[in-house]
Design a protein around this motif. Structure first.
Motif, PDB file in Angstrom:
ATOM      1  N   LEU A  36     -69.549  90.615  25.513  1.00  0.00           N
ATOM      2  CA  LEU A  36     -71.385  91.220  26.294  1.00  0.00           C
ATOM      3  C   LEU A  36     -72.057  90.011  25.264  1.00  0.00           C
ATOM      4  CD1 LEU A  36     -70.767  94.831  25.724  1.00  0.00           C
ATOM      5  CD2 LEU A  36     -70.779  93.302  27.820  1.00  0.00           C
ATOM      6  N   VAL A  37     -73.140  90.173  26.070  1.00  0.00           N
ATOM      7  CA  VAL A  37     -73.697  88.308  24.981  1.00  0.00           C
ATOM      8  C   VAL A  37     -73.839  88.339  23.761  1.00  0.00           C
ATOM      9  CG1 VAL A  37     -75.707  87.983  25.396  1.00  0.00           C
ATOM     10  CG2 VAL A  37     -75.431  89.227  26.917  1.00  0.00           C
ATOM     11  N   PHE A  38     -73.913  89.483  22.617  1.00  0.00           N
ATOM     12  CA  PHE A  38     -73.876  89.994  21.479  1.00  0.00           C
ATOM     13  C   PHE A  38     -72.779  90.394  20.940  1.00  0.00           C
ATOM     14  CE2 PHE A  38     -78.324  89.215  22.964  1.00  0.00           C
ATOM     15  CZ  PHE A  38     -78.585  87.971  22.042  1.00  0.00           C
ATOM     16  N   TRP A  39     -71.848  90.069  21.716  1.00  0.00           N
ATOM     17  CA  TRP A  39     -70.190  91.229  21.075  1.00  0.00           C
ATOM     18  C   TRP A  39     -69.591  91.424  22.210  1.00  0.00           C
ATOM     19  CZ3 TRP A  39     -68.268  96.178  22.821  1.00  0.00           C
ATOM     20  CH2 TRP A  39     -66.426  96.219  21.863  1.00  0.00           C
ATOM     21  N   GLN A  40     -68.112  91.090  21.427  1.00  0.00           N
ATOM     22  CA  GLN A  40     -67.252  90.575  21.958  1.00  0.00           C
ATOM     23  C   GLN A  40     -65.772  92.180  22.155  1.00  0.00           C
ATOM     24  OE1 GLN A  40     -64.826  86.579  22.101  1.00  0.00           O
ATOM     25  NE2 GLN A  40     -63.246  86.986  23.521  1.00  0.00           N
ATOM     26  N   GLY A  41     -65.687  93.353  22.470  1.00  0.00           N
ATOM     27  CA  GLY A  41     -64.876  93.855  22.368  1.00  0.00           C
ATOM     28  C   GLY A  41     -63.407  93.796  22.274  1.00  0.00           C
ATOM     29  N   PRO A  42     -62.606  94.438  21.558  1.00  0.00           N
ATOM     30  CA  PRO A  42     -61.232  94.508  21.500  1.00  0.00           C
ATOM     31  C   PRO A  42     -60.239  93.958  23.336  1.00  0.00           C
ATOM     32  CG  PRO A  42     -61.770  96.833  21.016  1.00  0.00           C
ATOM     33  CD  PRO A  42     -63.261  95.813  21.295  1.00  0.00           C
TER      34      PRO A  42
END
Length: 107
Positions: A36-42
């Motif tokens: 995502l724009v501000f977050w990278q998931g596992p």
């Protein structure tokens, strides 16, 4: 009589969607990472992200519908109070009207 038919249809739908979910999970074992724009998931499987998205969507839908339900319940209580008050006023006016007619009829 229709209660059992409703249950059977419900069970068929649940089993169908579970089968589709299992089939989807088996056919899509790829591991992806959600960016995502501000977050990278596992890194998780596509099916797990889909199940997570459906679960979040269902929770949001329940929350929104519960707010609407509570609002309508409150409105029903308010309108019931108004109805009771108005009905009591009408009953009082009928009693006054009947006593006036009886007193006029005696004269």
């Amino acid at each position: 009589m229709l209660k059992w038919l409703k249950r059977i249809i419900y069970i068929v739908f649940v089993v169908f969607f579970l089968a589709v979910g299992v089939f989807f999970a088996i056919r899509n074992p790829q591991i992806i990472s959600l960016d995502l724009v501000f977050w990278q998931g596992p890194q998780l499987s596509v099916a797990l992200y889909m199940i997570l998205a459906f679960t979040v969507g269902a929770c949001v839908a329940l929350l929104v519908s519960s707010v609407a339900f509570l609002r309508s319940e409150r409105q029903i209580r308010v309108l019931t109070r108004k109805y009771e008050k108005t009905r009591n006023e009408v009953d009082a006016l009928r009693k006054v009207s009947i006593t006036k007619e009886l007193s006029v009829g005696k004269e």
